[in-house]
Design a protein around this motif. Sequence first.
Motif, PDB file in Angstrom:
ATOM      1  N   GLY A   1       0.787  -1.225   0.000  1.00  0.00           N
ATOM      2  CA  GLY A   1       0.000   0.000   0.000  1.00  0.00           C
ATOM      3  C   GLY A   1       0.819   1.275   0.000  1.00  0.00           C
ATOM      4  N   LYS A   2       2.147   1.167   0.080  1.00  0.00           N
ATOM      5  CA  LYS A   2       3.017   2.347   0.098  1.00  0.00           C
ATOM      6  C   LYS A   2       3.811   2.420  -1.202  1.00  0.00           C
ATOM      7  CE  LYS A   2       3.507   2.005   5.050  1.00  0.00           C
ATOM      8  NZ  LYS A   2       3.035   3.079   5.788  1.00  0.00           N
ATOM      9  N   PRO A   3       4.007   3.640  -1.713  1.00  0.00           N
ATOM     10  CA  PRO A   3       4.737   3.774  -2.975  1.00  0.00           C
ATOM     11  C   PRO A   3       6.170   3.238  -2.892  1.00  0.00           C
ATOM     12  CG  PRO A   3       3.620   5.820  -2.429  1.00  0.00           C
ATOM     13  CD  PRO A   3       3.511   4.928  -1.231  1.00  0.00           C
ATOM     14  N   ALA A   4       6.474   2.282  -3.744  1.00  0.00           N
ATOM     15  CA  ALA A   4       7.834   1.764  -3.859  1.00  0.00           C
ATOM     16  C   ALA A   4       8.504   2.412  -5.072  1.00  0.00           C
ATOM     17  CB  ALA A   4       7.821   0.254  -4.011  1.00  0.00           C
ATOM     18  N   LEU A   5       7.733   2.628  -6.126  1.00  0.00           N
ATOM     19  CA  LEU A   5       8.197   3.338  -7.320  1.00  0.00           C
ATOM     20  C   LEU A   5       7.156   4.399  -7.658  1.00  0.00           C
ATOM     21  CD1 LEU A   5       9.492   0.505  -9.695  1.00  0.00           C
ATOM     22  CD2 LEU A   5      10.850   2.262  -8.568  1.00  0.00           C
ATOM     23  N   PRO A   6       7.230   5.555  -7.011  1.00  0.00           N
ATOM     24  CA  PRO A   6       6.258   6.604  -7.335  1.00  0.00           C
ATOM     25  C   PRO A   6       6.534   7.182  -8.716  1.00  0.00           C
ATOM     26  CG  PRO A   6       7.854   7.399  -5.722  1.00  0.00           C
ATOM     27  CD  PRO A   6       8.154   5.944  -5.956  1.00  0.00           C
ATOM     28  N   ASP A   7       5.478   7.583  -9.378  1.00  0.00           N
ATOM     29  CA  ASP A   7       5.568   8.189 -10.710  1.00  0.00           C
ATOM     30  C   ASP A   7       6.359   7.343 -11.697  1.00  0.00           C
ATOM     31  OD1 ASP A   7       4.023  10.436  -9.987  1.00  0.00           O
ATOM     32  OD2 ASP A   7       5.788  11.390  -9.099  1.00  0.00           O
TER      33      ASP A   7
END
Length: 168
Positions: A128-134
């Motif tokens: 649920g947490k960004p590992a690779l944002p954008d």
Amino acid sequence: MVLKRRATALAAAAVLVLTPALASCGDDDGGNGGRTDGPSTTLPTMTAQPADPSAAEAEITKNWTAFFDPRTPNAERVRLLEDGARMAPVLAAFAGDENAAASSAKVKDVEFTSPSDADVTYDLLVGGKPALPDAKGTSVLQDDTWKVSVRTLCGLVQLSGATQVPGC
């Protein structure tokens, strides 16, 4: 260490997806529509999007979300991946991966590059947490379905550290 790995992953992802293949178009008659009275002064209008961009964007978002949802059956993932039958062994290899089981994607933007291709900006989430944002990927229209591209999947496979993956 985690921050360094994430930065490396982002850099690799950027390199993989910021070099899209460019398509060119032309005609066989020298650009004059077959006329012999001289060159044409107008060019045909080329559209860089599908006939219904809103519906296509909604389908891309829905299909990417399903493809990256760990609860989606592998057979459905095969259907949502470009050349899915050929790439089924790659999907199967990651089916039991702990990180893959905790991963999902949230589509943030879709930009059409042709009526059958789109650039997709998304966050790859782990737990649920960004590992690779954008993150950047591509979607292709194949068999009347907007699918996650093989290029996107193989880019993620490379980021995972896997080597010698058939099909990638």
